[in-house]
Design an enzyme around this catalytic site. Structure first.
Site, mmCIF file in Angstrom:
data_model
loop_
_atom_site.group_PDB
_atom_site.id
_atom_site.type_symbol
_atom_site.label_atom_id
_atom_site.label_comp_id
_atom_site.label_asym_id
_atom_site.label_seq_id
_atom_site.Cartn_x
_atom_site.Cartn_y
_atom_site.Cartn_z
ATOM 1 N N GLU A 75 0.823 -1.213 0.000
ATOM 2 C CA GLU A 75 0.000 0.000 0.000
ATOM 3 C C GLU A 75 0.860 1.267 0.000
ATOM 4 O O GLU A 75 0.577 2.229 0.708
ATOM 5 C CB GLU A 75 -0.960 -0.012 1.196
ATOM 6 C CG GLU A 75 -1.918 -1.182 1.162
ATOM 7 C CD GLU A 75 -2.923 -1.178 2.304
ATOM 8 O OE1 GLU A 75 -4.039 -1.684 2.105
ATOM 9 O OE2 GLU A 75 -2.599 -0.667 3.389
ATOM 10 N N ASP A 99 -8.638 -8.790 4.481
ATOM 11 C CA ASP A 99 -8.347 -7.627 5.324
ATOM 12 C C ASP A 99 -9.360 -7.499 6.452
ATOM 13 O O ASP A 99 -10.217 -6.618 6.414
ATOM 14 C CB ASP A 99 -8.341 -6.364 4.463
ATOM 15 C CG ASP A 99 -7.848 -5.130 5.218
ATOM 16 O OD1 ASP A 99 -7.310 -5.284 6.327
ATOM 17 O OD2 ASP A 99 -7.997 -4.023 4.686
ATOM 18 N N GLU A 130 -12.496 -1.958 12.523
ATOM 19 C CA GLU A 130 -12.551 -1.264 11.228
ATOM 20 C C GLU A 130 -13.708 -1.749 10.366
ATOM 21 O O GLU A 130 -14.439 -0.941 9.784
ATOM 22 C CB GLU A 130 -11.230 -1.466 10.491
ATOM 23 C CG GLU A 130 -11.190 -0.807 9.116
ATOM 24 C CD GLU A 130 -9.861 -1.028 8.418
ATOM 25 O OE1 GLU A 130 -9.726 -0.570 7.266
ATOM 26 O OE2 GLU A 130 -8.948 -1.661 9.006
#
Length: 704
Positions: free
Chosen positions: A310, A389, A417
């Site tokens: 990333e 993820d 998240e």
């Protein structure tokens, strides 16, 4: 949180001997301080060394460091201790021997680091350990048991952590990031460590946090974001004094600190023209940098690294691989006993959504399994529990079982998240227990055993890694934003220790936090016990994942990531939904699993319903093992999930006046938001798939 003063009443009302030596260090001093505070508060008395036999026998509770062995070495002094364990000569040993008598012979011949024995023995409660950390853990195990640990019949048990490393990573920034804020993916306020680029002046809250973590066996903490920005990179050099102050706060509770570092630091901080791991100048720079760190912090744990992921820099820029990069840092840390936690979260985040042959789920396996055996022994490869993820439901990552010559740590996300961002009550202990006990290895060993380096019978153990979680605390009044999200932090620590029953762990947290009100206990269980499945039911169905709003990842957006470069697709059209990851017709991801899972997941006939859309693209009319069609399952679960959230709110309302008002009000506020959000999820997802499929809800419930 879970250490109210009242929890210490049973201990604090008694006569307590704490037998530790002058060289046992700050953790032993913490044990003495905890008992001193409890006895002063509740009218008991503290006895410390030196102590006579009669004085020891007069105590109701004895906590003692007895050295490395049972009958070997210290308490009986009849035989020399094992290699590496020097004999103890503390004057209290004779008195402790009189108390424990033959007790130590019941335990392991060698007590491991962190191991303790706890129970009733000849009318008194005894905690014995080989080291100060074990004594601290034993003390808090006794506190968790309450009065039952301090009265009743003889009942002695030995306990030790399954994983040697039990670590929390903080994604904290020293300065507020313009997009991610002070804490990346943080939902509980700012950083408890950092403010305006430096460590906070007042570290009393950090000291409280360290005490909380030490009480449940956490022994490592990463202090800054794995996405290392320019300001945070300088913690390694210019701000070592700040890191040292934090290390001082954690040390008394048996916790070593780690830093996330940038792989490009030799360039950005050292002025070199390269960060090539095979360049001697780069190697010298890291060696010098870590030498300075250990001069300031002799017990520094090591570093956490996110590289070539990333946008973070890494060894790929120099034609090197991840083993080259990790070993560079490992060799610079080796003289000081430091460890590199190298994250396996590496994938192409610039994918072409039109190309169905590229599969993000394959990435970690494809990158890392060819490197098995090439990592130095002070490198731990940190692998997310699933291949994508931190989704609400994913299969366990096949990487965990595919690298038997590499130390592996399993990474879990305590901060929510993708599970409601601490706006929603979602107890994740149930999810983590499923992951850690999943028999992934071909020989049937569960994930927790692989991470801990354990084998069964004559099997070959793998190198020990550990369990790592992304912490969920911040400056919020309730630490975790949603007060009930405290249960997730507690559960992470207890499951990392080795506890297996997530409901029993939750019951521990409820008992410590709310004490012994059976109405409160029952209601909190009713809200939290099945809350992970409830959240799953009204969000992304059957593990398809990522139906969230891009960027912040909160709330429903069925096609939010469907045409992006991130590789997180569901491929829903008018005929069906799901990703074909089979060997026969798809991306081949099922082939990364050992037997029997490679074949279980390959076939729609044997693939578990809850993972179906992760592995298969199927028609909406496909019949699940449950007997429902895929489309009706989507309709039913999203409606039923919303209804369950409404019931959660009603259950919590019944506790008005039974829990502190501020706590009650914050949970009520969050449950109201959860109900609103669950309604949005229900209506968005049901409507989206009715419009795609054209198949009505068989129950006739409203679809917009």
């Amino acid at each position: 949180m879970w250490l109210p003063d009242e929890a210490f009443r049973p201990l604090g009302s008694r006569r307590v001997l704490v037998a530790v030596g002058p060289d046992d260090g700050p953790v032993a001093e913490t044990v003495v301080a905890e008992v001193a505070a409890a006895t002063e508060r509740f009218g008991g008395s503290l006895v410390t060394s030196p102590v006579t036999v009669d004085e020891a026998l007069a105590c109701d509770v004895v906590l003692a460091i007895v050295g490395s062995a049972g009958t070997v070495g210290t308490a009986s002094a009849t035989m020399p201790p094992p290699p590496g364990h020097p004999p103890r000569t503390d004057p209290y040993l004779r008195a402790v021997q009189a108390v424990v008598e033959d007790l130590l012979a019941l335990g392991s011949s060698v007590l491991s680091p962190g191991m303790f024995g706890l129970g009733r023995h000849r009318g008194r409660t005894v905690v014995v350990a080989a080291d100060a950390a074990g004594l601290l853990y034993g003390l808090h195990a006794m506190v968790r048991r309450g009065e039952a640990a301090l009265s009743g019949l003889d009942d002695f048990v030995w306990d030790l952590p399954v994983s040697s490393v039990r670590m929390l990573d903080h994604w904290d920034n020293t300065v507020v990031h313009p997009v991610m804020g002070q804490v990346e993916r943080g939902y509980a306020g700012g950083s408890i460590f950092w403010s305006e680029g430096r460590v906070r002046d007042d570290l009393s809250r950090v000291a409280q946090y360290a005490r909380l973590l030490g009480s449940v066996g956490i022994n490592a903490v990463g202090l800054n974001n794995v996405n290392v920005h320019a300001a945070e990179a300088r913690l390694l050099t210019d701000h070592l004094d700040d890191v040292a102050r934090l290390a001082d706060a954690f040390r008394p509770h048996g916790i070593r600190v780690y830093l996330s570092v940038s792989f490009a630091a030799p360039i950005t901080l050292g002025g070199l023209e390269t960060a090539d791991p095979l360049d001697p100048a780069v190697q010298d720079w890291w060696a010098s940098a870590f030498r300075r760190v250990y001069e300031a912090i002799p017990d520094f744990g090591g570093v956490v690294v996110k590289a070539d992921s990333e946008g973070q820099p890494g060894p790929f820029a120099y034609g090197r691989d991840h083993a080259d990069g990790a070993n560079l840092l490992a060799r610079a840390l080796r003289p000081f006993g430091g460890t590199v936690f190298w994250r396996a979260f590496v994938y192409d985040h610039h994918q072409d959504w039109r190309d169905r042959s590229t599969d993000r789920a394959r990435a970690a396996y494809d990158h890392f399994t060819p490197l098995d055996g090439r990592f130095d022994d002070n490198v731990v490869l940190q692998v997310k529990y699933g291949p994508m993820d931190f989704q609400t439901r994913e299969p366990v990552s096949p990487v965990i079982a595919a690298m038997p010559r590499t130390r592996l740590a399993v990474e879990l996300q305590v901060t929510q998240e993708y599970t409601g961002q601490q706006q929603h009550a979602c107890y994740l202990g149930s999810q983590w227990a499923e992951v850690l006990e999943f028999p992934l290895a071909e020989d049937g060993r569960p994930v927790s055993w692989i991470a801990a380096g354990l084998s069964e019978g004559d099997g070959q153990p793998t190198p020990a890694g550990g369990i790592v979680g992304v912490s969920n605390v911040g400056t919020d009044e309730f630490w975790t934003g949603h007060p009930l999200a405290q249960a997730n932090l507690y559960a992470f620590a207890r499951l990392a220790w080795g506890e297996e029953d997530p409901v029993a762990v939750l019951d521990e947290w409820i008992g410590l936090t709310f004490r012994d009100d059976p109405v409160v206990r029952s209601a909190v269980h009713a809200v939290l016990d099945d809350s992970w499945h409830t959240y799953e039911s009204y969000t992304a169905p059957l593990s398809v994942g990522f139906m969230v709003r891009p960027g912040h990842h909160y709330g429903p957006d069925v096609d939010g990531y469907e045409y992006t470069a991130w590789g997180t697709y569901h491929y829903a059209d008018r005929d069906g939904i799901g990703v074909d990851r089979t060997r026969a017709t798809g991306t081949g991801f099922t082939g990364q699993y050992p037997s029997p899972w490679r074949d279980v997941y390959e076939s729609v006939e044997t693939c578990p319903d809850e993972l179906l859309l992760f592995f298969h693209h199927v028609p909406y009319t496909h019949v699940l093992h449950s007997g429902s069609t895929v489309i009706q399952h989507i309709y039913d679960t999203h409606a039923d999930g919303y209804d369950e959230v409404v019931r959660m709110g009603e259950t919590w309302e019944s506790l008005r006046g039974r829990v502190p008002d501020a706590f009650f009000d914050r949970v009520s506020e969050r449950l109201a938001e959860q109900e609103r959000s669950a309604r949005e999820w229900r209506d968005h997802v049901r409507s989206a798939f009715f419009r795609r499929s054209g198949i009505p809800d068989a129950t006739g419930r409203t679809i917009y």
